[in-house]
Design an enzyme around this catalytic site. Structure first.
Site, PDB file in Angstrom:
ATOM      1  N   CYS A   1     -33.913 -85.119   0.169  1.00  0.00           N
ATOM      2  CA  CYS A   1     -33.243 -86.251  -0.463  1.00  0.00           C
ATOM      3  C   CYS A   1     -32.154 -85.793  -1.404  1.00  0.00           C
ATOM      4  CB  CYS A   1     -34.256 -87.089  -1.243  1.00  0.00           C
ATOM      5  SG  CYS A   1     -35.889 -87.009  -0.573  1.00  0.00           S
TER       6      CYS A   1
ATOM      7  N   GLY B   1     -44.533 -92.806   2.758  1.00  0.00           N
ATOM      8  CA  GLY B   1     -44.890 -92.343   1.423  1.00  0.00           C
ATOM      9  C   GLY B   1     -44.136 -93.073   0.318  1.00  0.00           C
ATOM     10  N   SER B   2     -42.860 -93.346   0.540  1.00  0.00           N
ATOM     11  CA  SER B   2     -42.058 -93.995  -0.496  1.00  0.00           C
ATOM     12  C   SER B   2     -42.605 -95.383  -0.812  1.00  0.00           C
ATOM     13  CB  SER B   2     -40.590 -94.108  -0.061  1.00  0.00           C
ATOM     14  OG  SER B   2     -40.052 -92.834   0.178  1.00  0.00           O
TER      15      SER B   2
ATOM     16  N   HIS C   1     -45.404 -88.633   8.942  1.00  0.00           N
ATOM     17  CA  HIS C   1     -44.461 -87.626   9.471  1.00  0.00           C
ATOM     18  C   HIS C   1     -44.549 -86.287   8.752  1.00  0.00           C
ATOM     19  CE1 HIS C   1     -40.858 -87.615   6.624  1.00  0.00           C
ATOM     20  NE2 HIS C   1     -41.481 -88.687   6.190  1.00  0.00           N
TER      21      HIS C   1
ATOM     22  N   ASN D   1     -43.585 -81.155  -3.400  1.00  0.00           N
ATOM     23  CA  ASN D   1     -42.887 -81.021  -2.118  1.00  0.00           C
ATOM     24  C   ASN D   1     -41.836 -79.913  -2.116  1.00  0.00           C
ATOM     25  OD1 ASN D   1     -41.979 -83.212  -3.921  1.00  0.00           O
ATOM     26  ND2 ASN D   1     -40.200 -83.271  -2.573  1.00  0.00           N
TER      27      ASN D   1
ATOM     28  N   SER E   1     -48.178 -89.953   4.155  1.00  0.00           N
ATOM     29  CA  SER E   1     -47.133 -90.300   5.119  1.00  0.00           C
ATOM     30  C   SER E   1     -47.330 -89.510   6.405  1.00  0.00           C
ATOM     31  CB  SER E   1     -45.772 -89.967   4.510  1.00  0.00           C
ATOM     32  OG  SER E   1     -44.757 -90.234   5.439  1.00  0.00           O
TER      33      SER E   1
ATOM     34  N   THR F   1     -45.689-107.802  10.868  1.00  0.00           N
ATOM     35  CA  THR F   1     -46.474-107.402  12.035  1.00  0.00           C
ATOM     36  C   THR F   1     -46.677-105.892  12.018  1.00  0.00           C
ATOM     37  OG1 THR F   1     -45.565-109.264  13.223  1.00  0.00           O
ATOM     38  CG2 THR F   1     -46.580-107.530  14.558  1.00  0.00           C
TER      39      THR F   1
ATOM     40  N   GLN G   1     -47.748 -84.412   0.549  1.00  0.00           N
ATOM     41  CA  GLN G   1     -47.682 -83.023   1.021  1.00  0.00           C
ATOM     42  C   GLN G   1     -49.068 -82.411   1.225  1.00  0.00           C
ATOM     43  OE1 GLN G   1     -45.047 -81.204   1.948  1.00  0.00           O
ATOM     44  NE2 GLN G   1     -43.527 -82.766   1.439  1.00  0.00           N
TER      45      GLN G   1
HETATM   46  C1  LIG Z   1     -41.792 -87.019   1.976  1.00  0.00           C
HETATM   47  C2  LIG Z   1     -42.388 -87.376   0.682  1.00  0.00           C
HETATM   48  C3  LIG Z   1     -42.422 -88.708   0.233  1.00  0.00           C
HETATM   49  C4  LIG Z   1     -41.754 -89.828   0.984  1.00  0.00           C
HETATM   50  O1  LIG Z   1     -42.423 -90.138   2.170  1.00  0.00           O
HETATM   51  P1  LIG Z   1     -41.654 -91.003   3.290  1.00  0.00           P
HETATM   52  O2  LIG Z   1     -42.701 -91.302   4.285  1.00  0.00           O
HETATM   53  O3  LIG Z   1     -40.566 -90.138   3.815  1.00  0.00           O
HETATM   54  O4  LIG Z   1     -41.138 -92.233   2.598  1.00  0.00           O
HETATM   55  C5  LIG Z   1     -43.039 -88.975  -0.955  1.00  0.00           C
HETATM   56  N1  LIG Z   1     -43.625 -88.004  -1.680  1.00  0.00           N
HETATM   57  C6  LIG Z   1     -43.626 -86.721  -1.288  1.00  0.00           C
HETATM   58  C7  LIG Z   1     -44.304 -85.698  -2.113  1.00  0.00           C
HETATM   59  C8  LIG Z   1     -43.006 -86.357  -0.099  1.00  0.00           C
HETATM   60  O5  LIG Z   1     -43.002 -85.086   0.279  1.00  0.00           O
END
Ligand SMILES: *Cc1c(COP(=O)(O)O)cnc(C)c1O
Length: 394
Positions: free
Chosen positions: A323, A69-70, A200, A150, A198, A236, A178
């Site tokens: 974070c 996500g970042s 995870h 989030n 993202s 890759t 989210q």
């Molecule tokens: C977790 C999160 C991110 C970051 O995602 P990562 O895959 O951990 O870099 C960005 N935005 C929101 C709203 C999130 O909850």
């Protein structure tokens, strides 16, 4: 252990983990290699791209795989800013309660001469579309508003904002990390130009995500190198991670309606129970929020102590985003919805998963109640509040 921190990360689903191991073991070639072993990896990658695109209503070539996500947030905002710079448009509209991947990227842009307008998120944690419209100027190159927050879980009127951006001819990005896999997201219906997700956060692996980019929108390449991802993201590909992400997304989408109904019931049970703790308040709109999100403030305590004592009772929760916990600054999200520092410090976020039972919820309510009472027992702030030296806010 009761895991109630799914907004920080989720456990990988069994199906996603199975997919990941089987791809790692059997399809480990380089997708750029021309022999069939490499081409099999390429096919695995492209099948995942099609499946993910289908879930969010996109075309496969509008999906760019990234590290999460970042990266997707950085990439989207940087790309829009670059386009803006070329056209003499150096103004961005966003909100104060975005994830730091968005906020810190915007701060960097400000140092480079961009102007950023943050629209109000109000006490209920919801952006008002007409206020976004009013903030858009002739030199606005991007509107970026998160799909669901989030920390407090509030779901934004993305469709209305998308409609405004389209009418005003301004690019619209949404951090949907989210939302994807949890609530219905469709890029066509929502009218978004770019969308970050993202794996995870929806029971896929960490370190992999995607950015949807509407065709015709020019993406910047932040990482120079090979021609992977249509020349926009060198390196890759994480084939196993991507395949597992697609598996996790298909699974969470197919179970979405059932899960949301169950989660909402347990969420509301938690909200009702925790609301009975004296001098507490729910953060964010009570109903326009993610099915699994509960966020409370308790006056007179420190969220960090609450978390540690809940951990002793086997409960994994958070005081804000992962974070910022660890830092003693209160959550920027709670400040954005108007909570004062002292109150914002005493926050608790529970982001529950499908496996949380009613009995677990009752155990959480009981534990939080006991721990809050215990902590208030030796809190100087609480003493001042109860003796009348300080006024209660909640
Ligand atoms: C977790 C999160 C991110 C970051 O995602 P990562 O895959 O951990 O870099 C960005 N935005 C929101 C709203 C999130 O909850």
């Amino acid at each position: 252990m009761i895991y109630a921190d799914n907004a920080a990360t989720t456990k990988m689903s069994e199906a996603a983990a199975r997919t990941m191991t089987s791809v790692m073991n059997d399809v480990w070639g380089n997708p750029s290699s021309l022999y069939s072993h490499g081409q099999k990896a390429k096919e695995t990658l492209e099948k995942a791209r099609e499946e993910i695109a289908a879930v969010i209503g996109a075309l496969p070539r509008e999906i760019y795989f990234m590290s999460g996500g970042s990266e997707a947030d950085n990439q989207a905002i940087r790309s829009a800013a670059e386009l803006g710079r070329k056209n003499g448009k150096k103004h961005v509209v966003s909100t104060a309660f975005e994830h730091h991947a968005v906020l810190h990227t915007l701060e960097r842009l400000e140092k480079e001469g961009f102007e950023v307008t943050l629209v109000d998120v109000h006490e209920n944690g919801i952006v008002i579309p007409s206020e976004v419209e009013a903030a858009i100027r002739d030199d606005t190159c991007l509107v970026t508003v998160m799909y669901a927050n989030n920390e407090i879980g509030t779901v934004q009127p993305i469709r209305e904002i998308g409609e405004i951006c389209r009418r005003k001819n301004v690019l619209f990005h949404t951090d949907a990390v989210q939302a994807v896999g949890h609530i219905p997201v469709n890029v066509a219906d929502d009218g978004v130009d770019m969308l970050s997700a993202s794996a995870h956060k929806f029971h896929g692996p960490k370190g992999v995500g995607f950015l949807y980019v509407r065709r015709g929108v020019r993406l910047l390449n932040l990482i120079e190198g090979g021609a992977q991802e249509r020349g926009k993201r060198a390196g890759t590909e994480n084939v196993a991670g991507v395949a597992a992400m697609a598996e996790a997304l298909k699974e969470s989408s197919s179970k979405m309606a059932d899960n949301a109904a169950r989660l909402t019931a347990v969420r509301d049970r938690l909200i009702e129970g925790l609301g009975k703790i004296p001098h507490s308040a729910l953060n964010g709109d009570p109903s326009r929020r993610l099915p699994g999100n509960v966020n409370f403030c308790f006056e007179g305590i420190e969220g960090e102590s609450l978390l540690l004592l809940l951990d002793d009772r086997g409960i994994c929760a958070s005081s804000g985003s992962a974070c910022t916990s660890g830092a003693l600054d209160p959550s920027h999200v709670l400040l954005a919805i108007g909570r004062v520092h002292d109150v914002a410090h005493g926050s608790l976020r529970l982001s529950i998963g499908e496996d949380l039972t009613d009995a677990d919820a009752d155990y959480i309510v009981r534990s939080v109640g006991e721990v809050v009472e215990y902590l208030r027992g030796f809190s100087p702030i609480w003493r001042d509040l109860t003796s009348g030296k300080r006024e209660f806010i909640l």
